[in-house]
Write a protein that holds these residues in place. Structure first.
Motif, PDB file in Angstrom:
ATOM      1  N   THR A 251     -27.960   0.963  -3.561  1.00  0.00           N
ATOM      2  CA  THR A 251     -28.254   1.468  -4.894  1.00  0.00           C
ATOM      3  C   THR A 251     -26.947   1.547  -5.674  1.00  0.00           C
ATOM      4  O   THR A 251     -25.852   1.565  -5.083  1.00  0.00           O
ATOM      5  N   PRO A 252     -26.998   1.618  -7.004  1.00  0.00           N
ATOM      6  CA  PRO A 252     -25.768   1.774  -7.786  1.00  0.00           C
ATOM      7  C   PRO A 252     -24.952   2.990  -7.366  1.00  0.00           C
ATOM      8  O   PRO A 252     -23.723   2.932  -7.327  1.00  0.00           O
ATOM      9  N   ALA A 253     -25.623   4.091  -7.030  1.00  0.00           N
ATOM     10  CA  ALA A 253     -24.902   5.298  -6.591  1.00  0.00           C
ATOM     11  C   ALA A 253     -24.159   5.041  -5.284  1.00  0.00           C
ATOM     12  O   ALA A 253     -23.010   5.476  -5.104  1.00  0.00           O
ATOM     13  N   GLU A 254     -24.810   4.316  -4.364  1.00  0.00           N
ATOM     14  CA  GLU A 254     -24.152   3.990  -3.096  1.00  0.00           C
ATOM     15  C   GLU A 254     -22.986   3.039  -3.330  1.00  0.00           C
ATOM     16  O   GLU A 254     -21.922   3.174  -2.713  1.00  0.00           O
ATOM     17  N   GLY A 255     -23.170   2.079  -4.231  1.00  0.00           N
ATOM     18  CA  GLY A 255     -22.101   1.141  -4.534  1.00  0.00           C
ATOM     19  C   GLY A 255     -20.902   1.809  -5.176  1.00  0.00           C
ATOM     20  O   GLY A 255     -19.748   1.430  -4.929  1.00  0.00           O
ATOM     21  N   ALA A 256     -21.157   2.831  -5.997  1.00  0.00           N
ATOM     22  CA  ALA A 256     -20.083   3.524  -6.705  1.00  0.00           C
ATOM     23  C   ALA A 256     -19.296   4.456  -5.806  1.00  0.00           C
ATOM     24  O   ALA A 256     -18.183   4.877  -6.154  1.00  0.00           O
ATOM     25  N   SER A 257     -19.846   4.788  -4.635  1.00  0.00           N
ATOM     26  CA  SER A 257     -19.244   5.832  -3.802  1.00  0.00           C
ATOM     27  C   SER A 257     -17.815   5.507  -3.370  1.00  0.00           C
ATOM     28  O   SER A 257     -16.965   6.404  -3.318  1.00  0.00           O
ATOM     29  N   VAL A 258     -17.528   4.243  -3.057  1.00  0.00           N
ATOM     30  CA  VAL A 258     -16.176   3.897  -2.616  1.00  0.00           C
ATOM     31  C   VAL A 258     -15.189   4.014  -3.771  1.00  0.00           C
ATOM     32  O   VAL A 258     -14.041   4.429  -3.593  1.00  0.00           O
ATOM     33  N   ALA A 259     -15.616   3.663  -4.984  1.00  0.00           N
ATOM     34  CA  ALA A 259     -14.751   3.809  -6.161  1.00  0.00           C
ATOM     35  C   ALA A 259     -14.454   5.284  -6.426  1.00  0.00           C
ATOM     36  O   ALA A 259     -13.318   5.660  -6.753  1.00  0.00           O
ATOM     37  N   VAL A 260     -15.466   6.125  -6.290  1.00  0.00           N
ATOM     38  CA  VAL A 260     -15.276   7.569  -6.475  1.00  0.00           C
ATOM     39  C   VAL A 260     -14.328   8.115  -5.405  1.00  0.00           C
ATOM     40  O   VAL A 260     -13.447   8.935  -5.687  1.00  0.00           O
ATOM     41  N   TYR A 261     -14.493   7.635  -4.182  1.00  0.00           N
ATOM     42  CA  TYR A 261     -13.611   8.035  -3.082  1.00  0.00           C
ATOM     43  C   TYR A 261     -12.159   7.680  -3.402  1.00  0.00           C
ATOM     44  O   TYR A 261     -11.253   8.505  -3.254  1.00  0.00           O
ATOM     45  N   ALA A 262     -11.933   6.453  -3.854  1.00  0.00           N
ATOM     46  CA  ALA A 262     -10.579   6.018  -4.195  1.00  0.00           C
ATOM     47  C   ALA A 262     -10.012   6.819  -5.358  1.00  0.00           C
ATOM     48  O   ALA A 262      -8.798   7.039  -5.443  1.00  0.00           O
ATOM     49  N   ALA A 263     -10.879   7.264  -6.253  1.00  0.00           N
ATOM     50  CA  ALA A 263     -10.440   7.982  -7.447  1.00  0.00           C
ATOM     51  C   ALA A 263     -10.155   9.450  -7.205  1.00  0.00           C
ATOM     52  O   ALA A 263      -9.358  10.052  -7.932  1.00  0.00           O
ATOM     53  N   ALA A 264     -10.782  10.055  -6.176  1.00  0.00           N
ATOM     54  CA  ALA A 264     -10.710  11.510  -6.075  1.00  0.00           C
ATOM     55  C   ALA A 264     -10.452  12.085  -4.688  1.00  0.00           C
ATOM     56  O   ALA A 264     -10.128  13.269  -4.580  1.00  0.00           O
ATOM     57  N   ALA A 265     -10.584  11.314  -3.635  1.00  0.00           N
ATOM     58  CA  ALA A 265     -10.490  11.877  -2.285  1.00  0.00           C
ATOM     59  C   ALA A 265      -9.068  12.335  -1.943  1.00  0.00           C
ATOM     60  O   ALA A 265      -8.091  11.653  -2.258  1.00  0.00           O
ATOM     61  N   SER A 266      -8.971  13.468  -1.280  1.00  0.00           N
ATOM     62  CA  SER A 266      -7.672  13.982  -0.837  1.00  0.00           C
ATOM     63  C   SER A 266      -7.020  13.019   0.158  1.00  0.00           C
ATOM     64  O   SER A 266      -5.788  12.858   0.176  1.00  0.00           O
ATOM     65  N   GLU A 267      -7.849  12.365   0.974  1.00  0.00           N
ATOM     66  CA  GLU A 267      -7.323  11.440   1.989  1.00  0.00           C
ATOM     67  C   GLU A 267      -6.594  10.246   1.380  1.00  0.00           C
ATOM     68  O   GLU A 267      -5.792   9.592   2.045  1.00  0.00           O
ATOM     69  N   MET A 268      -6.878   9.955   0.106  1.00  0.00           N
ATOM     70  CA  MET A 268      -6.260   8.806  -0.546  1.00  0.00           C
ATOM     71  C   MET A 268      -4.999   9.183  -1.327  1.00  0.00           C
ATOM     72  O   MET A 268      -4.393   8.328  -1.970  1.00  0.00           O
ATOM     73  N   GLU A 269      -4.610  10.455  -1.271  1.00  0.00           N
ATOM     74  CA  GLU A 269      -3.406  10.872  -1.981  1.00  0.00           C
ATOM     75  C   GLU A 269      -2.193  10.117  -1.446  1.00  0.00           C
ATOM     76  O   GLU A 269      -1.911  10.134  -0.248  1.00  0.00           O
ATOM     77  N   GLY A 270      -1.506   9.415  -2.328  1.00  0.00           N
ATOM     78  CA  GLY A 270      -0.318   8.665  -1.953  1.00  0.00           C
ATOM     79  C   GLY A 270      -0.583   7.367  -1.223  1.00  0.00           C
ATOM     80  O   GLY A 270       0.349   6.690  -0.784  1.00  0.00           O
ATOM     81  N   VAL A 271      -1.850   6.986  -1.106  1.00  0.00           N
ATOM     82  CA  VAL A 271      -2.214   5.768  -0.367  1.00  0.00           C
ATOM     83  C   VAL A 271      -2.635   4.688  -1.359  1.00  0.00           C
ATOM     84  O   VAL A 271      -3.710   4.754  -1.949  1.00  0.00           O
ATOM     85  N   GLY A 272      -1.780   3.701  -1.555  1.00  0.00           N
ATOM     86  CA  GLY A 272      -2.082   2.635  -2.504  1.00  0.00           C
ATOM     87  C   GLY A 272      -1.948   1.266  -1.882  1.00  0.00           C
ATOM     88  O   GLY A 272      -1.537   1.114  -0.726  1.00  0.00           O
TER      89      GLY A 272
END
Length: 298
Positions: free
Chosen positions: A242-263
């Motif tokens: 679904t669009p919501a499921e597809g968007a989840s990885v983008a939201v994760y990259a945009a806001a997850a604490s685990e991605m802090e400093g990870v580029g």
């Protein structure tokens, strides 16, 4: 296609942070904008459909999110429109913490943008290349150590079959809608890696990642010919996300604490995944960057 969709972890509140989501009027863009607003962000939806955009922002705000959403017109097929959008955003004096380059098109017949670029290349890649670069200094000043600003580029598994022909970026020699789409998505990954290398070398508090949403049931497939669309519909209900499921990885990259400093990552299902061998070609990354600057007038 058969992997289970990514389940988002609990994300930290984003109160006081500002995001721009391109193509946020429908599909994955709308779902990403909705989720970021629910975390407390002020989300600017950038798109070229005024009525649809206003309705999308209104819908998000009526859901009682902690943040808020608004629509601002921008046509990614026009470099002039991109520049006008950026100038208008700058004039408001807002910070910018997240840029989600989500807007895109797929499998359109041979056509060109207002500036004469092959349509997939111009909309999916060049428009976002210009937008990101024009907003880069604002992203840098809005971020800080331990609280980076973030750029998320929506790519696709199709990039694995992509080839960037520096001598024919407009694909005039032999046009294929699939080839043109794949080239644009590979260009986004090359752009992601090269930009992150520059930012890391300068110690800038900005991270850039490319994400692969998987096979998602969105309007991108509207360009399939009639028989293919008929065959796709029952398959999509069973296998596509679904669009919501597809968007989840983008939201994760945009806001997850685990991605802090990870580029500089290519993310699929929330995990760093190996992108195509060609995407790691440093000479191609640099050559495409320089050519893109030339094409957009930077």
């Amino acid at each position: 296609m058969f992997n289970r969709s990514f389940t988002l972890p609990v994300l930290p509140k984003q109160n006081g942070r500002v995001a721009i989501v391109t193509g946020g009027t429908r599909g994955m863009g709308l779902e990403a904008a909705k989720h970021l607003a629910s975390l407390g962000m002020h989300v600017v939806i950038a798109g070229n459909e005024r009525e649809e955009g206003a309705a999308a922002a209104r819908k998000i705000n009526e859901e009682g999110c902690e943040g808020k959403a608004e629509f601002v017109f921008m046509d990614l097929t026009s470099l002039k429109s991109v520049r006008q959008f950026v100038q208008g955003f700058r004039d408001r004096g807002l910070p910018l913490h997240v840029l989600v380059n989500n807007a895109g098109t797929m499998l359109v017949s041979e056509s060109i943008t207002k500036d004469g670029f092959e349509f997939h290349f111009g909309l999916n890649y060049l428009g976002h290349f210009l937008l990101t670069n024009l907003l880069l200094d604002l992203l840098k000043t809005s971020g800080r150590p331990g609280r980076d600003s973030r750029v998320v580029n929506m790519s696709s598994a199709t990039h694995y079959s992509g080839v960037v022909d520096m001598g024919d970026l407009n694909r005039r020699i032999c046009y294929s809608s699939h080839g043109a789409y794949a080239q644009s998505k590979l260009a986004l990954v090359l752009f992601t890696y090269y930009l992150q290398e520059q930012l890391s070398a300068a110690g800038s508090p900005v991270i850039v990642n490319a994400v692969d949403p998987g096979m998602v049931d969105t309007a991108l497939y509207d360009n399939l010919y009639t028989l293919a669309q008929m065959l796709k519909k029952p398959v999509a209900k069973i296998l596509f996300r679904t669009p919501a499921e597809g968007a989840s990885v983008a939201v994760y990259a945009a806001a997850a604490s685990e991605m802090e400093g990870v580029g500089g990552c290519y993310l699929y299902n929330g995990k760093k995944t190996q992108s195509s061998d060609l995407s790691f070609d440093s000479e191609l990354q640099e050559e495409l960057w320089k050519k893109s600057c030339e094409l957009v007038g930077l």
